[in-house]
Design a protein around this motif. Structure first.
Motif, PDB file in Angstrom:
ATOM      1  N   VAL A   1       0.857  -1.186   0.000  1.00 62.52           N
ATOM      2  CA  VAL A   1       0.000   0.000   0.000  1.00 62.52           C
ATOM      3  C   VAL A   1       0.893   1.236   0.000  1.00 62.52           C
ATOM      4  CG1 VAL A   1      -1.830   1.238   1.202  1.00 62.52           C
ATOM      5  CG2 VAL A   1      -1.746  -1.261   1.306  1.00 62.52           C
ATOM      6  N   SER A   2       0.645   2.165  -0.915  1.00 65.36           N
ATOM      7  CA  SER A   2       1.447   3.380  -0.989  1.00 65.36           C
ATOM      8  C   SER A   2       0.543   4.599  -1.025  1.00 65.36           C
ATOM      9  CB  SER A   2       2.361   3.360  -2.216  1.00 65.36           C
ATOM     10  OG  SER A   2       1.607   3.281  -3.408  1.00 65.36           O
ATOM     11  N   HIS A   3       1.146   5.756  -0.676  1.00 71.83           N
ATOM     12  CA  HIS A   3       0.402   7.013  -0.669  1.00 71.83           C
ATOM     13  C   HIS A   3       1.352   8.143  -1.040  1.00 71.83           C
ATOM     14  CE1 HIS A   3      -1.509  10.650   1.028  1.00 71.83           C
ATOM     15  NE2 HIS A   3      -2.633  10.043   0.680  1.00 71.83           N
ATOM     16  N   GLY A   4       0.861   9.085  -1.827  1.00 75.31           N
ATOM     17  CA  GLY A   4       1.676  10.215  -2.248  1.00 75.31           C
ATOM     18  C   GLY A   4       1.987  10.156  -3.726  1.00 75.31           C
ATOM     19  N   GLU A   5       2.596  11.181  -4.234  1.00 79.17           N
ATOM     20  CA  GLU A   5       2.952  11.255  -5.647  1.00 79.17           C
ATOM     21  C   GLU A   5       3.922  10.135  -5.983  1.00 79.17           C
ATOM     22  OE1 GLU A   5       2.907  12.513  -9.532  1.00 79.17           O
ATOM     23  OE2 GLU A   5       1.659  13.225  -7.868  1.00 79.17           O
ATOM     24  N   PRO A   6       3.565   9.246  -6.914  1.00 82.57           N
ATOM     25  CA  PRO A   6       4.448   8.123  -7.223  1.00 82.57           C
ATOM     26  C   PRO A   6       5.857   8.570  -7.608  1.00 82.57           C
ATOM     27  CG  PRO A   6       2.304   7.791  -8.231  1.00 82.57           C
ATOM     28  CD  PRO A   6       2.309   9.191  -7.680  1.00 82.57           C
ATOM     29  N   GLY A   7       6.850   7.954  -6.953  1.00 89.26           N
ATOM     30  CA  GLY A   7       8.242   8.257  -7.248  1.00 89.26           C
ATOM     31  C   GLY A   7       8.798   9.466  -6.538  1.00 89.26           C
ATOM     32  N   SER A   8       7.956  10.240  -5.850  1.00 93.30           N
ATOM     33  CA  SER A   8       8.439  11.447  -5.177  1.00 93.30           C
ATOM     34  C   SER A   8       9.093  11.091  -3.844  1.00 93.30           C
ATOM     35  CB  SER A   8       7.277  12.408  -4.932  1.00 93.30           C
ATOM     36  OG  SER A   8       6.418  11.898  -3.914  1.00 93.30           O
ATOM     37  N   PRO A   9       9.943  11.969  -3.301  1.00 93.20           N
ATOM     38  CA  PRO A   9      10.554  11.693  -1.987  1.00 93.20           C
ATOM     39  C   PRO A   9       9.516  11.576  -0.874  1.00 93.20           C
ATOM     40  CG  PRO A   9      11.736  13.452  -3.129  1.00 93.20           C
ATOM     41  CD  PRO A   9      10.494  13.194  -3.916  1.00 93.20           C
ATOM     42  N   GLU A  10       8.347  12.178  -1.075  1.00 91.98           N
ATOM     43  CA  GLU A  10       7.319  12.146  -0.027  1.00 91.98           C
ATOM     44  C   GLU A  10       6.438  10.898  -0.090  1.00 91.98           C
ATOM     45  OE1 GLU A  10       7.713  14.804  -2.136  1.00 91.98           O
ATOM     46  OE2 GLU A  10       8.989  15.883  -0.680  1.00 91.98           O
ATOM     47  N   GLU A  11       6.522  10.148  -1.192  1.00 94.65           N
ATOM     48  CA  GLU A  11       5.688   8.945  -1.285  1.00 94.65           C
ATOM     49  C   GLU A  11       6.071   7.976  -0.181  1.00 94.65           C
ATOM     50  OE1 GLU A  11       4.196   5.574  -4.509  1.00 94.65           O
ATOM     51  OE2 GLU A  11       6.195   6.454  -4.720  1.00 94.65           O
ATOM     52  N   ARG A  12       5.058   7.312   0.402  1.00 93.08           N
ATOM     53  CA  ARG A  12       5.295   6.400   1.518  1.00 93.08           C
ATOM     54  C   ARG A  12       4.621   5.055   1.257  1.00 93.08           C
ATOM     55  NH1 ARG A  12       2.998   9.485   6.604  1.00 93.08           N
ATOM     56  NH2 ARG A  12       1.280   9.848   5.142  1.00 93.08           N
ATOM     57  N   CYS A  13       5.156   4.020   1.859  1.00 93.81           N
ATOM     58  CA  CYS A  13       4.504   2.702   1.821  1.00 93.81           C
ATOM     59  C   CYS A  13       4.142   2.292   3.238  1.00 93.81           C
ATOM     60  CB  CYS A  13       5.394   1.653   1.159  1.00 93.81           C
ATOM     61  SG  CYS A  13       6.774   1.071   2.157  1.00 93.81           S
ATOM     62  N   LEU A  14       3.124   1.439   3.346  1.00 89.84           N
ATOM     63  CA  LEU A  14       2.601   0.999   4.633  1.00 89.84           C
ATOM     64  C   LEU A  14       3.064  -0.422   4.917  1.00 89.84           C
ATOM     65  CD1 LEU A  14       0.625   1.634   7.009  1.00 89.84           C
ATOM     66  CD2 LEU A  14      -1.154   0.505   5.647  1.00 89.84           C
ATOM     67  N   LEU A  15       3.749  -0.630   6.036  1.00 86.34           N
ATOM     68  CA  LEU A  15       4.173  -1.953   6.474  1.00 86.34           C
ATOM     69  C   LEU A  15       3.676  -2.198   7.886  1.00 86.34           C
ATOM     70  CD1 LEU A  15       7.896  -1.979   5.220  1.00 86.34           C
ATOM     71  CD2 LEU A  15       5.851  -2.784   4.012  1.00 86.34           C
ATOM     72  N   GLY A  16       3.420  -3.464   8.203  1.00 85.81           N
ATOM     73  CA  GLY A  16       2.899  -3.803   9.515  1.00 85.81           C
ATOM     74  C   GLY A  16       3.674  -4.923  10.175  1.00 85.81           C
ATOM     75  N   ARG A  17       3.380  -5.128  11.464  1.00 89.69           N
ATOM     76  CA  ARG A  17       4.053  -6.167  12.244  1.00 89.69           C
ATOM     77  C   ARG A  17       3.010  -7.024  12.952  1.00 89.69           C
ATOM     78  NH1 ARG A  17       6.511  -6.944  17.196  1.00 89.69           N
ATOM     79  NH2 ARG A  17       6.089  -4.859  17.997  1.00 89.69           N
ATOM     80  N   SER A  18       3.090  -8.335  12.726  1.00 92.01           N
ATOM     81  CA  SER A  18       2.158  -9.282  13.321  1.00 92.01           C
ATOM     82  C   SER A  18       2.466  -9.503  14.801  1.00 92.01           C
ATOM     83  CB  SER A  18       2.245 -10.622  12.577  1.00 92.01           C
ATOM     84  OG  SER A  18       1.588 -11.642  13.278  1.00 92.01           O
ATOM     85  N   PRO A  19       1.450  -9.819  15.609  1.00 92.52           N
ATOM     86  CA  PRO A  19       1.708 -10.101  17.030  1.00 92.52           C
ATOM     87  C   PRO A  19       2.625 -11.302  17.248  1.00 92.52           C
ATOM     88  CG  PRO A  19      -0.645  -9.781  16.632  1.00 92.52           C
ATOM     89  CD  PRO A  19       0.012  -9.848  15.291  1.00 92.52           C
ATOM     90  N   GLN A  20       2.691 -12.226  16.277  1.00 90.73           N
ATOM     91  CA  GLN A  20       3.510 -13.423  16.440  1.00 90.73           C
ATOM     92  C   GLN A  20       4.981 -13.185  16.107  1.00 90.73           C
ATOM     93  OE1 GLN A  20       0.497 -13.674  14.535  1.00 90.73           O
ATOM     94  NE2 GLN A  20      -0.530 -14.258  16.430  1.00 90.73           N
ATOM     95  N   TRP A  21       5.311 -12.049  15.538  1.00 90.64           N
ATOM     96  CA  TRP A  21       6.682 -11.813  15.090  1.00 90.64           C
ATOM     97  C   TRP A  21       7.525 -11.156  16.165  1.00 90.64           C
ATOM     98  CZ3 TRP A  21       5.133  -9.071   9.905  1.00 90.64           C
ATOM     99  CH2 TRP A  21       4.539 -10.015   9.051  1.00 90.64           C
ATOM    100  N   PRO A  22       8.825 -11.432  16.169  1.00 93.95           N
ATOM    101  CA  PRO A  22       9.727 -10.717  17.070  1.00 93.95           C
ATOM    102  C   PRO A  22       9.750  -9.217  16.752  1.00 93.95           C
ATOM    103  CG  PRO A  22      10.797 -12.659  16.135  1.00 93.95           C
ATOM    104  CD  PRO A  22       9.521 -12.460  15.382  1.00 93.95           C
ATOM    105  N   ASP A  23      10.237  -8.441  17.717  1.00 95.79           N
ATOM    106  CA  ASP A  23      10.359  -7.000  17.493  1.00 95.79           C
ATOM    107  C   ASP A  23      11.161  -6.713  16.239  1.00 95.79           C
ATOM    108  OD1 ASP A  23       8.949  -6.617  19.781  1.00 95.79           O
ATOM    109  OD2 ASP A  23      10.680  -6.114  21.037  1.00 95.79           O
ATOM    110  N   ALA A  24      10.803  -5.662  15.561  1.00 96.93           N
ATOM    111  CA  ALA A  24      11.512  -5.116  14.405  1.00 96.93           C
ATOM    112  C   ALA A  24      11.107  -5.749  13.078  1.00 96.93           C
ATOM    113  CB  ALA A  24      13.030  -5.213  14.558  1.00 96.93           C
ATOM    114  N   ARG A  25      10.402  -6.868  13.070  1.00 96.10           N
ATOM    115  CA  ARG A  25      10.007  -7.460  11.801  1.00 96.10           C
ATOM    116  C   ARG A  25       8.782  -6.742  11.241  1.00 96.10           C
ATOM    117  NH1 ARG A  25      10.473 -14.076  11.879  1.00 96.10           N
ATOM    118  NH2 ARG A  25      12.727 -14.185  12.256  1.00 96.10           N
TER     119      ARG A  25
END
Length: 306
Positions: free
Chosen positions: A170-194
């Protein structure tokens, strides 16, 4: 560009489906000295010195013979034995996830192993007829399970099941721009930082695009509009087909569903590279479609992996 997940599915084998009911043909191929067999105990395989242990057919144990198919003139099989075989032999037996390091070194064998373990998982979970409860019998070279009518069963045939699952960047912002962002998540079963892309299963009567929108909204509270197909990856853990998508967010406020995620964050490309490089976040392994989605959006390879 070849994406990381494509390394394990680059060379499909001929599954020889038209021969699965021809017992004379199957016997000839089994007896061919060039045929090879992967022994599966329950749903596990025992690597030998980090490689997959194919054995000649005359050295394979008793069990359900599964015709995998042919590639480069060699016929490959699996023999599925009970889980007690692993307990009676030395060495560590691994499910598919534990075999991924070996598959990276033997990528040509990956489609065959996915095929074998996908069927092994199905055989393990589908031992009795869901209609009448009678014990099932393997037929069609291990690709069907029959409820034998001549033994008191209902005569119905069961076929392997594959569950469609979506996985999306999932992404948001002008494609290819420095401000464009992607959404990443962490599952409860995963160790910290994943952190990884979001994912979820398709429900009955639902299109894949609507599954993407629903799952993102349920897990993170983010509303998604445009959804574009990216690619797919067989993922028999135990019986999924991962369908990858690129999704454009129409909102950015994150409200995680805590039984699904413990955290979800937006990352610019600069933040993603910096935190992955420092180890502040750890991204999915290089053979997963999740990694492919992330690196496709980023535009280059990224450091670190699970």
């Amino acid at each position: 560009m070849t994406y990381p997940h494509q390394r394990l599915v680059a060379r499909a084998h001929d599954r020889l489906g038209l021969h699965r009911r021809d017992q004379a043909w199957l016997d000839r191929r089994w007896d061919d000295p060039s045929s090879r067999v992967l022994v599966v105990s329950g749903t596990r395989v025992r690597p030998v010195e980090g490689t997959l242990p194919w054995v000649p057919a005359d050295q394979a144990p008793d069990g359900v013979r599964v015709l995998l198919g042919e590639r480069d003139g060699t016929t490959s099989w699996a023999v599925i034995t009970g889980p007690e075989a692993a307990a009676s032999q030395e060495g560590e037996w691994y499910p598919l996830r534990g075999l991924l390091p070996a598959l990276v070194g033997q990528p040509d064998d990956a489609p065959l192993v996915f095929h074998a373990l996908g069927l092994a998982e199905w055989h393990w979970a589908t031992r009795f007829c869901p209609r009448c409860g009678h014990a099932l019998v393997a037929v069609s070279a291990g690709h069907e399970l029959n409820c034998p009518k001549d033994d008191g069963g209902c005569g119905r045939t069961q076929f392997p099941r594959t569950d469609p699952a979506v996985i999306m960047l999932v992404s948001h912002g002008e494609p290819g721009s420095p401000e464009e962002r992607c959404l990443l998540g962490r599952s409860p079963q995963w160790p910290d930082a994943r952190y990884s892309t979001l994912a979820g299963f398709c429900e009955p009567g639902e299109s894949l695009e609507d599954t993407v929108r629903r799952e993102v909204a349920e897990e993170s509270g983010v509303r998604v509009g445009e959804v574009t197909y990216f690619g797919n990856q067989p993922w028999p853990l135990p019986q999924s087909l991962m369908l990858g998508f690129l999704a454009r967010a129409e909102s950015t406020d994150v409200v995680v569903q805590e039984d699904e995620l413990v955290d979800a964050r937006w990352f610019t490309r600069e933040q993603l590279a910096t935190e992955a490089g420092s180890g502040a976040i750890v991204l999915p392994g290089g053979v997963s479609i999740s990694r492919s989605l992330i690196e496709h959006w980023y535009g280059d390879t990224l450091p670190g992996s699970w």
